[in-house]
Design an enzyme around this catalytic site. Structure first.
Site, PDB file in Angstrom:
ATOM      1  N   ASP A 257      -7.020   4.607  -4.451  1.00 13.76           N
ATOM      2  CA  ASP A 257      -7.689   4.458  -3.148  1.00 13.76           C
ATOM      3  C   ASP A 257      -8.288   5.837  -2.874  1.00 13.76           C
ATOM      4  O   ASP A 257      -8.485   6.620  -3.818  1.00 13.76           O
ATOM      5  CB  ASP A 257      -6.689   4.021  -2.060  1.00 13.76           C
TER       6      ASP A 257
ATOM      7  N   LYS B 285       0.860  -1.187   0.000  1.00  9.20           N
ATOM      8  CA  LYS B 285       0.000   0.000   0.000  1.00  9.20           C
ATOM      9  C   LYS B 285       0.892   1.230   0.000  1.00  9.20           C
ATOM     10  O   LYS B 285       2.051   1.157   0.423  1.00  9.20           O
ATOM     11  CB  LYS B 285      -0.889  -0.006   1.250  1.00  9.20           C
TER      12      LYS B 285
HETATM   13  P1  NDP Z   1     -12.924   8.159  -2.663  1.00  5.70           P
HETATM   14  O1  NDP Z   1     -11.854   9.139  -2.435  1.00  5.70           O
HETATM   15  O2  NDP Z   1     -13.474   7.970  -4.028  1.00  5.70           O
HETATM   16  O3  NDP Z   1     -14.170   8.464  -1.695  1.00  5.70           O
HETATM   17  C1  NDP Z   1     -14.042   8.493  -0.308  1.00  5.70           C
HETATM   18  C2  NDP Z   1     -15.379   8.875   0.278  1.00  5.70           C
HETATM   19  O4  NDP Z   1     -15.337   8.721   1.689  1.00  5.70           O
HETATM   20  C3  NDP Z   1     -15.737  10.326   0.016  1.00  5.70           C
HETATM   21  O5  NDP Z   1     -17.120  10.446  -0.066  1.00  5.70           O
HETATM   22  C4  NDP Z   1     -15.183  11.014   1.256  1.00  5.70           C
HETATM   23  O6  NDP Z   1     -15.804  12.244   1.537  1.00  5.70           O
HETATM   24  C5  NDP Z   1     -15.531   9.998   2.311  1.00  5.70           C
HETATM   25  N1  NDP Z   1     -14.608  10.149   3.453  1.00  5.70           N
HETATM   26  C6  NDP Z   1     -13.278  10.145   3.443  1.00  5.70           C
HETATM   27  N2  NDP Z   1     -12.768  10.369   4.658  1.00  5.70           N
HETATM   28  C7  NDP Z   1     -13.841  10.511   5.450  1.00  5.70           C
HETATM   29  C8  NDP Z   1     -13.997  10.766   6.822  1.00  5.70           C
HETATM   30  N3  NDP Z   1     -12.935  10.920   7.641  1.00  5.70           N
HETATM   31  N4  NDP Z   1     -15.234  10.825   7.289  1.00  5.70           N
HETATM   32  C9  NDP Z   1     -16.306  10.659   6.508  1.00  5.70           C
HETATM   33  N5  NDP Z   1     -16.217  10.438   5.189  1.00  5.70           N
HETATM   34  C10 NDP Z   1     -15.007  10.363   4.672  1.00  5.70           C
HETATM   35  O7  NDP Z   1     -12.373   6.770  -2.071  1.00  5.70           O
HETATM   36  P2  NDP Z   1     -12.854   5.290  -2.371  1.00  5.70           P
HETATM   37  O8  NDP Z   1     -14.323   5.258  -2.580  1.00  5.70           O
HETATM   38  O9  NDP Z   1     -11.956   4.716  -3.375  1.00  5.70           O
HETATM   39  O10 NDP Z   1     -12.494   4.586  -0.987  1.00  5.70           O
HETATM   40  C11 NDP Z   1     -13.412   4.485   0.105  1.00  5.70           C
HETATM   41  C12 NDP Z   1     -12.979   3.360   1.019  1.00  5.70           C
HETATM   42  O11 NDP Z   1     -12.959   2.124   0.285  1.00  5.70           O
HETATM   43  C13 NDP Z   1     -11.567   3.494   1.625  1.00  5.70           C
HETATM   44  O12 NDP Z   1     -11.562   2.924   2.910  1.00  5.70           O
HETATM   45  C14 NDP Z   1     -10.709   2.639   0.688  1.00  5.70           C
HETATM   46  O13 NDP Z   1      -9.536   2.181   1.324  1.00  5.70           O
HETATM   47  C15 NDP Z   1     -11.685   1.501   0.420  1.00  5.70           C
HETATM   48  N6  NDP Z   1     -11.391   0.719  -0.769  1.00  5.70           N
HETATM   49  C16 NDP Z   1     -11.314   1.310  -2.000  1.00  5.70           C
HETATM   50  C17 NDP Z   1     -11.071   0.531  -3.116  1.00  5.70           C
HETATM   51  C18 NDP Z   1     -11.090   1.095  -4.492  1.00  5.70           C
HETATM   52  O14 NDP Z   1     -11.030   0.318  -5.441  1.00  5.70           O
HETATM   53  N7  NDP Z   1     -11.223   2.399  -4.672  1.00  5.70           N
HETATM   54  C19 NDP Z   1     -10.783  -0.911  -3.002  1.00  5.70           C
HETATM   55  C20 NDP Z   1     -10.979  -1.440  -1.668  1.00  5.70           C
HETATM   56  C21 NDP Z   1     -11.239  -0.636  -0.606  1.00  5.70           C
HETATM   57  P3  NDP Z   1     -15.032  13.617   1.193  1.00  5.70           P
HETATM   58  O15 NDP Z   1     -15.239  13.833  -0.274  1.00  5.70           O
HETATM   59  O16 NDP Z   1     -15.710  14.619   2.052  1.00  5.70           O
HETATM   60  O17 NDP Z   1     -13.592  13.427   1.565  1.00  5.70           O
END
Ligand code: NDP
Length: 449
Positions: free
Chosen positions: A170, A130
């Site tokens: 991510d 990672k």
């Molecule tokens: P994105 O950056 O596309 O989206 C993240 C989302 O989560 C946004 O809506 C963001 O809101 C919100 N968020 C982030 N930090 C916080 C916080 N502290 N409190 C509340 N909301 C928060 O990321 P992904 O969708 O790619 O990733 C989301 C999760 O999924 C992570 O844990 C990641 O590790 C996991 N994941 C992702 C994969 C992938 O293929 N993308 C694969 C496997 C797991 P805001 O816009 O306000 O920051």
């Protein structure tokens, strides 16, 4: 539970805490895995004798580097970059890059550690790693993001390669960032190879990669429900986040007949009892890169609440936390149970605190842990690697069918393994043990390395 196994685990946990002080997320992730390996240690002392546990909690390599770049006002900015190459026993390191101000070594280590077991569960030949940076893409211009990505890759390129380490996206790293990173890698090395996944379709990306984590999460959830005589049809679903994972989880859940009523961002959540209109959310988050509360401009009947954690107080049948680590605590878990939730599956990595997981398991809520439930993203990344090596591109239907098959197999493997070790229905234990066994066997076979 044998006291010998407990002593071994406690000793290793103490070592991890002493060696990695002030990294609570990493400690939490390691503890959750070690705790569920007790029955394995009892049954197979060979793993303890070969030092597999001590080795598996220590990254093979940790790279920390300076990322200098120039902002739109001509000022020099400096961020910190990370790549943690955790375990390559079953394949090249594979895992995403996270760009978020909260990133530090402990976050990347927790994610890299989890990735080892998740990648093993997919059944594909990929090791765990990672990376990321404390850079915040929010509010930055495209030019600033490009200059940052170019600087980041100017160091990272030395450590990665199509058969060495293959990063992906991510939080904060989507198609735009992967494009800039890939361009710089190619420019420096002259290699046109599958060194990153999540690439655009025009330059080696795979169909379904964008949708994969969300779709995979819902395929997993549907299989878990169906194994228990239920389905998503007619169910009310609450999903946190509104990024890549949340949006495509919502899309697939709707396709399978569920009603998704809430989404959030790090400021607050929207509640639309008629069902979230995803076209609006995609425009807001993917094109405008703005805030979820703007949903109300198009849909004034919906509600916006300025408290992202409050989303778990909405009554629902299925909850899919898809935002970030430790976003769902004990109080939130209790609220969900009181409101009759029947299934929770984790799209984000480690979104439920240990106390929340206990509430779900104690109350017989069907619970799909992240390592198993969100493995669709990395699985499709591995399919992207296969297509890059073949110099070929599968159709959407082909990739989607493979993804679905992988998710169903992950569910069955975790469920079967839990049963075999005396923890029927506990997918946390099942996923951890199933993921561990393959890596441990490979490490044993390869000697002390
Ligand atoms: P994105 O950056 O596309 O989206 C993240 C989302 O989560 C946004 O809506 C963001 O809101 C919100 N968020 C982030 N930090 C916080 C916080 N502290 N409190 C509340 N909301 C928060 O990321 P992904 O969708 O790619 O990733 C989301 C999760 O999924 C992570 O844990 C990641 O590790 C996991 N994941 C992702 C994969 C992938 O293929 N993308 C694969 C496997 C797991 P805001 O816009 O306000 O920051």
């Amino acid at each position: 539970m044998s006291s010998t196994a407990r002593v071994v685990i406690t000793e290793i946990m103490n070592q991890v805490t002493n060696r990695n002080p002030n990294e609570p997320e990493f400690h939490q992730a390691v503890w959750e895995v070690l705790e569920s390996l007790e029955p394995v240690i009892e049954r197979y002392p060979k793993y303890v004798e070969a030092g597999i546990l001590e080795r598996i909690v220590e990254p093979e390599r940790q790279i920390i580097f300076r990322v200098p770049w120039v902002d739109d006002h001509g000022r020099v900015q400096v961020n910190r970059g990370f790549r943690i190459q955790f375990n390559s026993a079953i394949g090249p390191y594979k895992g995403g890059l996270r760009f978020h101000p909260s990133v530090y070594a402990g976050i990347i280590k927790f994610l890299g550690f989890e990735q080892i077991f998740k990648n093993s569960l997919t059944g594909l030949p990929i090791g765990g790693g990672k990376g990321g940076s404390d850079f915040d893409p929010k509010g930055k211009s495209d030019g600033e993001v490009m200059r940052f990505c170019q600087s980041f890759m100017t160091e990272l390129y030395r450590h990665i390669g199509a058969d060495i380490d293959v990063p992906a996206g991510d939080i904060g790293v989507g198609g735009r960032e992967i494009g800039y990173l890939y361009g710089q890698y190619k420019r420096i090395t002259g290699l046109y190879e599958g060194v990153l996944t999540g690439k655009g379709l025009a330059y080696g990306g795979s169909l379904v990669r964008t949708e994969a984590t969300g779709y995979g999460l819902v395929y997993f959830t549907e299989e878990m429900l169906s194994d228990n005589g239920e389905s998503l049809v007619g169910k009310t679903v609450v999903i946190s986040g509104s990024g890549n994972v949340a949006i495509y989880a919502a899309q697939k859940a709707q396709e399978l007949g569920a009603r998704v009523v809430a989404l959030s961002d790090s400021n607050g959540y929207i509640y639309d009892p008629e069902g979230i209109k995803l076209d609006t959310v995609k425009r807001i988050k993917e094109s405008e890169r703005s805030r979820i509360k703007n949903y109300l401009k198009d849909h004034p009947h919906a509600q916006y609440v300025d408290d992202w954690q409050g989303i778990w107080t909405i009554k629902c049948d299925v909850a899919l936390p898809c935002a970030t680590q430790n976003e769902l605590d004990e109080a939130s878990a209790k609220a969900l149970v009181t409101n009759g939730v029947i299934a929770v599956a984790e799209g984000a990595n480690m979104p439920s605190t240990p106390e929340a997981v206990k509430v779900f398991l104690d109350n017989k809520v069907l619970f799909g842990p992240a390592k198993a439930a969100n493995a669709g993203g990395v699985s499709t990344s591995a399919l992207e690697m296969s297509q890059n090596s073949l110099r070929y591109a599968w159709t959407f239907q082909e990739v989607d069918a493979k993804l679905k098959n992988i998710m169903i197999n992950i569910y069955r493997n975790a469920s079967q393994t839990a049963k075999e070790f005396g923890f029927a229905g506990n997918l946390v234990v099942g996923a951890n043990i199933a993921g561990f066994l393959k890596v441990a066997e490979a490490m044993l076979a390869q000697g002390v390395v």
